[in-house]
Design a protein around this motif. Sequence first.
Motif, PDB file in Angstrom:
ATOM      1  N   MET A 122       0.831  -1.211   0.000  1.00  0.00           N
ATOM      2  CA  MET A 122       0.000   0.000   0.000  1.00  0.00           C
ATOM      3  C   MET A 122       0.865   1.261   0.000  1.00  0.00           C
ATOM      4  O   MET A 122       0.600   2.213  -0.734  1.00  0.00           O
ATOM      5  CB  MET A 122      -0.919  -0.007   1.214  1.00  0.00           C
ATOM      6  N   ALA A 123       1.921   1.256   0.811  1.00  0.00           N
ATOM      7  CA  ALA A 123       2.848   2.399   0.814  1.00  0.00           C
ATOM      8  C   ALA A 123       3.428   2.579  -0.591  1.00  0.00           C
ATOM      9  O   ALA A 123       3.577   3.699  -1.085  1.00  0.00           O
ATOM     10  CB  ALA A 123       3.958   2.175   1.836  1.00  0.00           C
ATOM     11  N   GLY A 124       3.731   1.463  -1.240  1.00  0.00           N
ATOM     12  CA  GLY A 124       4.234   1.515  -2.614  1.00  0.00           C
ATOM     13  C   GLY A 124       3.242   2.167  -3.553  1.00  0.00           C
ATOM     14  O   GLY A 124       3.606   2.953  -4.424  1.00  0.00           O
TER      15      GLY A 124
ATOM     16  N   ILE B  48       8.521  11.337   3.023  1.00  0.00           N
ATOM     17  CA  ILE B  48       9.298  11.181   1.786  1.00  0.00           C
ATOM     18  C   ILE B  48       8.490  11.698   0.589  1.00  0.00           C
ATOM     19  O   ILE B  48       9.008  12.406  -0.272  1.00  0.00           O
ATOM     20  CB  ILE B  48       9.689   9.694   1.596  1.00  0.00           C
ATOM     21  N   LEU B  49       7.202  11.371   0.585  1.00  0.00           N
ATOM     22  CA  LEU B  49       6.356  11.816  -0.526  1.00  0.00           C
ATOM     23  C   LEU B  49       6.185  13.332  -0.507  1.00  0.00           C
ATOM     24  O   LEU B  49       6.187  13.991  -1.554  1.00  0.00           O
ATOM     25  CB  LEU B  49       5.002  11.102  -0.484  1.00  0.00           C
ATOM     26  N   LEU B  50       6.055  13.901   0.709  1.00  0.00           N
ATOM     27  CA  LEU B  50       5.908  15.360   0.813  1.00  0.00           C
ATOM     28  C   LEU B  50       7.166  16.071   0.304  1.00  0.00           C
ATOM     29  O   LEU B  50       7.075  17.121  -0.339  1.00  0.00           O
ATOM     30  CB  LEU B  50       5.593  15.762   2.254  1.00  0.00           C
ATOM     31  N   LYS B  73      21.338   1.025 -13.514  1.00  0.00           N
ATOM     32  CA  LYS B  73      21.409  -0.335 -12.952  1.00  0.00           C
ATOM     33  C   LYS B  73      22.526  -0.445 -11.916  1.00  0.00           C
ATOM     34  O   LYS B  73      22.464  -1.290 -11.018  1.00  0.00           O
ATOM     35  CB  LYS B  73      21.639  -1.352 -14.071  1.00  0.00           C
ATOM     36  N   GLN B  74      23.569   0.382 -12.079  1.00  0.00           N
ATOM     37  CA  GLN B  74      24.662   0.377 -11.098  1.00  0.00           C
ATOM     38  C   GLN B  74      24.297   1.190  -9.852  1.00  0.00           C
ATOM     39  O   GLN B  74      24.699   0.861  -8.742  1.00  0.00           O
ATOM     40  CB  GLN B  74      25.943   0.990 -11.705  1.00  0.00           C
ATOM     41  N   LEU B  75      23.542   2.269 -10.081  1.00  0.00           N
ATOM     42  CA  LEU B  75      23.277   3.216  -8.984  1.00  0.00           C
ATOM     43  C   LEU B  75      22.197   2.741  -8.030  1.00  0.00           C
ATOM     44  O   LEU B  75      22.139   3.182  -6.882  1.00  0.00           O
ATOM     45  CB  LEU B  75      22.841   4.563  -9.569  1.00  0.00           C
ATOM     46  N   PHE B  76      21.304   1.897  -8.514  1.00  0.00           N
ATOM     47  CA  PHE B  76      20.122   1.545  -7.725  1.00  0.00           C
ATOM     48  C   PHE B  76      20.075   0.024  -7.579  1.00  0.00           C
ATOM     49  O   PHE B  76      20.309  -0.694  -8.540  1.00  0.00           O
ATOM     50  CB  PHE B  76      18.868   2.060  -8.451  1.00  0.00           C
ATOM     51  N   ILE B  90      13.541  -0.225   3.396  1.00  0.00           N
ATOM     52  CA  ILE B  90      12.341   0.024   2.569  1.00  0.00           C
ATOM     53  C   ILE B  90      12.133   1.531   2.397  1.00  0.00           C
ATOM     54  O   ILE B  90      11.832   2.017   1.295  1.00  0.00           O
ATOM     55  CB  ILE B  90      11.102  -0.645   3.230  1.00  0.00           C
ATOM     56  N   LEU B  91      12.323   2.273   3.481  1.00  0.00           N
ATOM     57  CA  LEU B  91      12.192   3.732   3.392  1.00  0.00           C
ATOM     58  C   LEU B  91      13.263   4.303   2.462  1.00  0.00           C
ATOM     59  O   LEU B  91      12.999   5.192   1.653  1.00  0.00           O
ATOM     60  CB  LEU B  91      12.297   4.358   4.786  1.00  0.00           C
ATOM     61  N   ASN B  92      14.458   3.762   2.592  1.00  0.00           N
ATOM     62  CA  ASN B  92      15.543   4.219   1.741  1.00  0.00           C
ATOM     63  C   ASN B  92      15.273   3.891   0.264  1.00  0.00           C
ATOM     64  O   ASN B  92      15.539   4.695  -0.619  1.00  0.00           O
ATOM     65  CB  ASN B  92      16.848   3.559   2.207  1.00  0.00           C
ATOM     66  N   ASP B  93      14.715   2.716   0.024  1.00  0.00           N
ATOM     67  CA  ASP B  93      14.326   2.348  -1.345  1.00  0.00           C
ATOM     68  C   ASP B  93      13.375   3.401  -1.932  1.00  0.00           C
ATOM     69  O   ASP B  93      13.507   3.788  -3.095  1.00  0.00           O
ATOM     70  CB  ASP B  93      13.595   0.993  -1.355  1.00  0.00           C
ATOM     71  N   CYS B  94      12.416   3.816  -1.124  1.00  0.00           N
ATOM     72  CA  CYS B  94      11.424   4.791  -1.606  1.00  0.00           C
ATOM     73  C   CYS B  94      12.103   6.122  -1.926  1.00  0.00           C
ATOM     74  O   CYS B  94      11.827   6.744  -2.958  1.00  0.00           O
ATOM     75  CB  CYS B  94      10.327   5.001  -0.557  1.00  0.00           C
ATOM     76  N   LYS B  95      12.989   6.551  -1.050  1.00  0.00           N
ATOM     77  CA  LYS B  95      13.697   7.818  -1.263  1.00  0.00           C
ATOM     78  C   LYS B  95      14.534   7.748  -2.540  1.00  0.00           C
ATOM     79  O   LYS B  95      14.513   8.648  -3.373  1.00  0.00           O
ATOM     80  CB  LYS B  95      14.646   8.069  -0.073  1.00  0.00           C
ATOM     81  N   GLN B  96      15.307   6.664  -2.672  1.00  0.00           N
ATOM     82  CA  GLN B  96      16.202   6.509  -3.821  1.00  0.00           C
ATOM     83  C   GLN B  96      15.412   6.465  -5.120  1.00  0.00           C
ATOM     84  O   GLN B  96      15.811   7.040  -6.126  1.00  0.00           O
ATOM     85  CB  GLN B  96      16.999   5.202  -3.686  1.00  0.00           C
ATOM     86  N   CYS B  97      14.332   5.762  -5.073  1.00  0.00           N
ATOM     87  CA  CYS B  97      13.504   5.605  -6.255  1.00  0.00           C
ATOM     88  C   CYS B  97      13.016   6.961  -6.740  1.00  0.00           C
ATOM     89  O   CYS B  97      13.074   7.269  -7.940  1.00  0.00           O
ATOM     90  CB  CYS B  97      12.368   4.672  -5.878  1.00  0.00           C
TER      91      CYS B  97
END
Lengths: 514, 514
Positions: A122-124, B48-50, B73-76, B90-97
């Motif tokens: 859901m967060a995704g 993160i979304l804000l 592909k190397q950076l992420f 998981i939070l870091n994944d969201c930020k990086q994305c």
Amino acid sequence: MTNETTENQINQQMNDTNIDNLLFSDLLPANETGYEATRSFLLKIVDILLDFIKESSDRSTKIVDFHQPNQLKQLFDFTIPENPKNIQQILNDCKQCLKYQVKTGHPHYFNQLSCGLDIVSMAGEWLTATANTNMFTYEIAPIFILMEHFVLEKMRNIIGFPNGDSILAPGGAISNLYAIIVARHQMFPEYKTKGLKALPQLVLFTSEHSHYSTKGAGATCGFGTDNVIEVPVDANGRMIPEELERLVKESIEKGHRPFFVNCTCGTTVLGAFDPINPLADICAKYNMWLHIDAAWGGGCLLSRKHRHRLAGIERAQSVTWNPHKLMGTLLQCSTVHFKRDGLLIECNQMCADYLFQQDKHYDVSYDTGDKVIQCGRHNDIFKLWLMWRSKGDTGYEKHIDHLFDMTHYLVKRLKEEKDKFHLIWPEPECVNVCFWYIPTRLRNNEKNREWEQELGRITPLLKARMMNEGTLMVGYQPLGDKPNFFRNIISSSGVKPKDVDFLISEMDRLGHDL
Amino acid sequence: MTNETTENQINQQMNDTNIDNLLFSDLLPANETGYEATRSFLLKIVDILLDFIKESSDRSTKIVDFHQPNQLKQLFDFTIPENPKNIQQILNDCKQCLKYQVKTGHPHYFNQLSCGLDIVSMAGEWLTATANTNMFTYEIAPIFILMEHFVLEKMRNIIGFPNGDSILAPGGAISNLYAIIVARHQMFPEYKTKGLKALPQLVLFTSEHSHYSTKGAGATCGFGTDNVIEVPVDANGRMIPEELERLVKESIEKGHRPFFVNCTCGTTVLGAFDPINPLADICAKYNMWLHIDAAWGGGCLLSRKHRHRLAGIERAQSVTWNPHKLMGTLLQCSTVHFKRDGLLIECNQMCADYLFQQDKHYDVSYDTGDKVIQCGRHNDIFKLWLMWRSKGDTGYEKHIDHLFDMTHYLVKRLKEEKDKFHLIWPEPECVNVCFWYIPTRLRNNEKNREWEQELGRITPLLKARMMNEGTLMVGYQPLGDKPNFFRNIISSSGVKPKDVDFLISEMDRLGHDL
């Protein structure tokens, strides 16, 4: 004016009353200084959503506050106003809307193939909404396009397609449609320009218990539903290979061209798995495309204990697999996989160079727009990727095993309560459990056709009581000669043994006097 | 243990370090006492979304931090791990994305037909994710199913279909496909069971500038792309009615059956509007179905000033209209409308009574599952309904008028800067503005074919510079005999005159020495 004054003014502006009276035009992007108001608005939205999530996991709350359509039209203001509604009203709309919505994440919701609410997925999806992009080019969705590459490749490896290609589609029916048009393209490429009138009559086969989407695609794609032949199933709902071969031969004798067999792994009602290997042998013998509709059962591939149900899957030419079902990803997330690479683009490209320029400054083979029938696509990958990252392969295996463990517990309990419940197929292959509830007055009757008909009449009545009480949701349907019966699904990771116990006691509480 | 101790322990558990080390299995629904952890996790996601929303509206930030696929592909880290990743990761994944994602809501993003990020629509999509339901029955989506009724009825009234029926589809291409299969069903109902081989050769017509989805549906539905005839357009990109009639007659002479005309209101590149009334006359004369693909231009119907572009739309049998384009709703939101009620269900129903039971305790005419080719459907209505509530009709009219005002301002500015920019179609009908940028060395050249070719070679080079700088995004393509040119779109309500000025100065800054 000092900085402090400004800040006080902003804080003042941000207090509840003031935010509530704001309009959309005070928020970003219309108002470029509207960040603080935007933030306050969104945090209030999140509070409303958190309340819904809390209630959805609270076993003492109702799943649904059910109203008939005409009542609901009176209770809720659906109208579009002439003038803007303020933020307070928008927040209230959100609250009211959730008040009447079914809590599909509630542990007592056993109604659909998709149950539960995975928080990470859901967060995704919240992030996906905020990123608001379209999956047709690397240019505008770089990270998500590559994510599709990685996840779909992983899924193909799990299936046993070391090469190949895949796409995400809006639901299993469209995934199956993709398989059909790609099969047609590989086998009869001239259809693309000349149409079906230039070909022999093509014929498709699918089991009589399969999802109606094969028949639907038969109509949509111009084959005609008469040319989508339903193959009989055995007592456990599995396609009978000998019957398939007999029907293929019949079709050839008529001068038709059998070309496509849909093998269902996890039927909608019984959760039956058609036997892949014998069907693959027949497909090889008669030069037919073997498609596996594992929209439902595909998740079993993640468990060493349960993947044997799909033994032989790597022999297929294509596979549908919906992570939004057993895997618990948010709706929608459906995938279709092909053993051979290059087919999707050959089948679907219309060479719209005004959309998919070939002279960009990056490798345009990553652009997917020309591979699909949809042009633009919603981003359905992030919620799956993030969820899978959070679980890892081992966590997903546990998730699948848990669903089956709970299902076995339910079957055991129903067998223990065999005066109150009649299991129609006592050894389910998947997490579908099909049964009649038996009210007190019918417990000592002879189990004949008339008794079954009576239980079939009781089923919708008990369902209506469940909906009106709002405490429990289980689906029902007839199938073949069996009148209406319940089909219980455990696909939510929130279901615990106590929820199975509740299911049993609550059905009896609501139904004993029927 | 006192209540106070418990609360302290919870607070302790909630501090950053502890949350970050938690796993998915500590959250709802797997952990039924995980509400506080769930709440903390989601609030961090929202932070993160804000941040992303704030940056997207900050004109000094880049739109994109562009990397080639192999670099990215190397950076992420795209991989799926064997074991669970913790919440921190998981939070870091969201930020990086989000760091690598294109900010489609940035006011300097003019790249696609869908630009901008409407905050109310986005909030609606967050709620949709949390409600996580499927739009196939009233039983599981009561409020959203009724919302579809109200909003689609309102849209039909705006079109001028006082009765009729509609459906939301996953994108305009599928909406157009619906129109084609419904037309075929009404005119040749025997195709459904017998297939296309039982019919004469059916032929469709669409302009050479129309979206490729009509041709795509021609292949998918079995007509063959040879039987989707492209009708020539005039100098402004509008279908020429006389040419349509000539081609229809030619087709009849061949013994074929012309049955469907796709009239585009808002072409993809030029934003041209085919003339509805003359096309409707020809359709009436030759008994053909008139479909209007207003996926792009449909939003003009909301403005008294701009709706004249679609004069005659009520004469069509069906209309595609995508709120996710001019109306700024989040992706995806596409609608297709039919003048006559009952056609969708007649065309698509497969009578799957195991899914769509007729003996439920409510009026099952509200269930939509049997009307569609998809079975399950994503909830695409709430984000549109909530946005429309927040704007009202008057606010939406202002939104549309603002997009056109900004477009007129852009055209005026480009004309003022005519040494640097060459407007290819100087009087755009929609918010598409097509032009070449002219670098210094080419400003005094004769405007001949060679000069155009050179500008066409420069266009992708300038686009590459924009992407690498990340300051501006405008799409480009060739069309007919015109080599690559820019097509600028203003469909974000965040665009202000200063953004148009920036577009002009930034292109010149990046391109003058090319």
